[in-house]
Design a protein around this motif. Structure first.
Motif, PDB file in Angstrom:
ATOM      1  N   TYR A  52       0.828  -1.208   0.000  1.00 56.91           N
ATOM      2  CA  TYR A  52       0.000   0.000   0.000  1.00 56.91           C
ATOM      3  C   TYR A  52       0.861   1.257   0.000  1.00 56.91           C
ATOM      4  O   TYR A  52       0.625   2.193  -0.775  1.00 56.91           O
ATOM      5  CB  TYR A  52      -0.927  -0.007   1.217  1.00 56.91           C
ATOM      6  CG  TYR A  52      -1.625   1.315   1.418  1.00 56.91           C
ATOM      7  CD1 TYR A  52      -2.692   1.692   0.600  1.00 56.91           C
ATOM      8  CD2 TYR A  52      -1.203   2.200   2.415  1.00 56.91           C
ATOM      9  CE1 TYR A  52      -3.319   2.908   0.772  1.00 56.91           C
ATOM     10  CE2 TYR A  52      -1.833   3.423   2.586  1.00 56.91           C
ATOM     11  CZ  TYR A  52      -2.884   3.769   1.769  1.00 56.91           C
ATOM     12  OH  TYR A  52      -3.503   4.985   1.933  1.00 56.91           O
ATOM     13  N   SER A  93       2.548   1.925  -3.352  1.00 55.07           N
ATOM     14  CA  SER A  93       1.629   2.522  -4.323  1.00 55.07           C
ATOM     15  C   SER A  93       1.339   3.977  -3.967  1.00 55.07           C
ATOM     16  O   SER A  93       1.131   4.814  -4.843  1.00 55.07           O
ATOM     17  CB  SER A  93       0.322   1.721  -4.374  1.00 55.07           C
ATOM     18  OG  SER A  93      -0.381   1.795  -3.138  1.00 55.07           O
ATOM     19  N   ARG A  94       1.356   4.281  -2.666  1.00 55.48           N
ATOM     20  CA  ARG A  94       1.143   5.658  -2.211  1.00 55.48           C
ATOM     21  C   ARG A  94       2.271   6.567  -2.682  1.00 55.48           C
ATOM     22  O   ARG A  94       2.032   7.693  -3.141  1.00 55.48           O
ATOM     23  CB  ARG A  94       1.070   5.660  -0.684  1.00 55.48           C
ATOM     24  CG  ARG A  94       0.809   7.001  -0.047  1.00 55.48           C
ATOM     25  CD  ARG A  94      -0.645   7.335  -0.053  1.00 55.48           C
ATOM     26  NE  ARG A  94      -0.919   8.461   0.819  1.00 55.48           N
ATOM     27  CZ  ARG A  94      -2.100   9.031   0.925  1.00 55.48           C
ATOM     28  NH1 ARG A  94      -3.107   8.569   0.216  1.00 55.48           N
ATOM     29  NH2 ARG A  94      -2.286  10.062   1.722  1.00 55.48           N
TER      30      ARG A  94
END
Length: 210
Positions: free
Chosen positions: A181, A184-185
């Motif tokens: 996560y 991807s951030r």
């Protein structure tokens, strides 16, 4: 459950799980600490929409628009557009090279703790496997000394093996999800800031052409 009960329960689990549970416990805490630190940092970095910046350019001028932008928390975008201001007199090639260099530095800075998080996620199941082997060795040594007559003694080694395996998976699984996560951030923050900075670059050179 009061504070002492929690501590006693934690120590009981650590003792039943053997020495492997201690480094697993520390790795888990380190991974979660870095996770919250990175998430908070990325949340602050993203800041507000850049539409306010472009609106300020039209209403109050470039100097005032940049002064307002510095008060916000979108440091990635600010660093890129500062390159445009600094090197635009040297031409578009110099501007683009400076922006690319800045983007690389920012990406490296943003990703510095992600490698530690994924390393913790990778080490945890290996430590769990090590604890499993240690627990089974403990069980076989007990069998060798006392035979199968005392199930309580056998349960200690089996408990050690199962606890460390479970702990390794419990540490690794959420950290791996968090790593994906956060990675991807980082990509989304960088791509958005880069796209908005290109708009400012185009705007600057469009004015020069006019």
């Amino acid at each position: 459950m009061d504070e002492y009960s929690v501590i006693e329960a934690t120590m009981s689990i650590l003792l039943r799980g053997g020495w492997v549970l201690l480094p697993l416990f520390l790795i888990g805490w380190l991974g979660w600490f870095l996770m919250f630190e990175r998430y908070g940092y990325y949340f602050m970095l993203k800041g507000t929409s850049t539409s306010k910046f472009f609106k300020d350019l039209d209403t109050v001028g470039e100097e005032a628009a940049f002064a307002k932008l510095r008060k916000r928390r979108f440091g990635y975008f600010l660093a890129l557009v500062e390159n445009v201001r600094k090197y635009r007199n040297d031409g578009p090639v110099a501007v683009r090279n400076a922006m690319l260099a800045t983007r690389h530095e920012l990406d490296v800075s943003l990703s510095k703790s992600l490698k530690t998080i994924v390393t913790c996620a990778s080490i945890a199941p290996l430590l769990g496997l090590l604890g499993t082997v240690s627990g089974m060795v403990h069980t076989f040594e007990t069998i060798k000394q006392f035979g199968f007559g005392n199930p309580v003694l056998l349960a200690d080694g089996i408990s050690e093996a199962l606890l460390t395996t479970q702990a390794g998976l419990l540490v690794a699984f959420p950290l791996m999800l968090v790593y994906n996560y956060l990675e991807s951030r980082v990509d989304s923050i960088g791509d958005f800031a880069w796209g908005e900075a290109l708009k400012f670059e185009e705007r600057c050179f469009a004015k020069e052409v006019e």
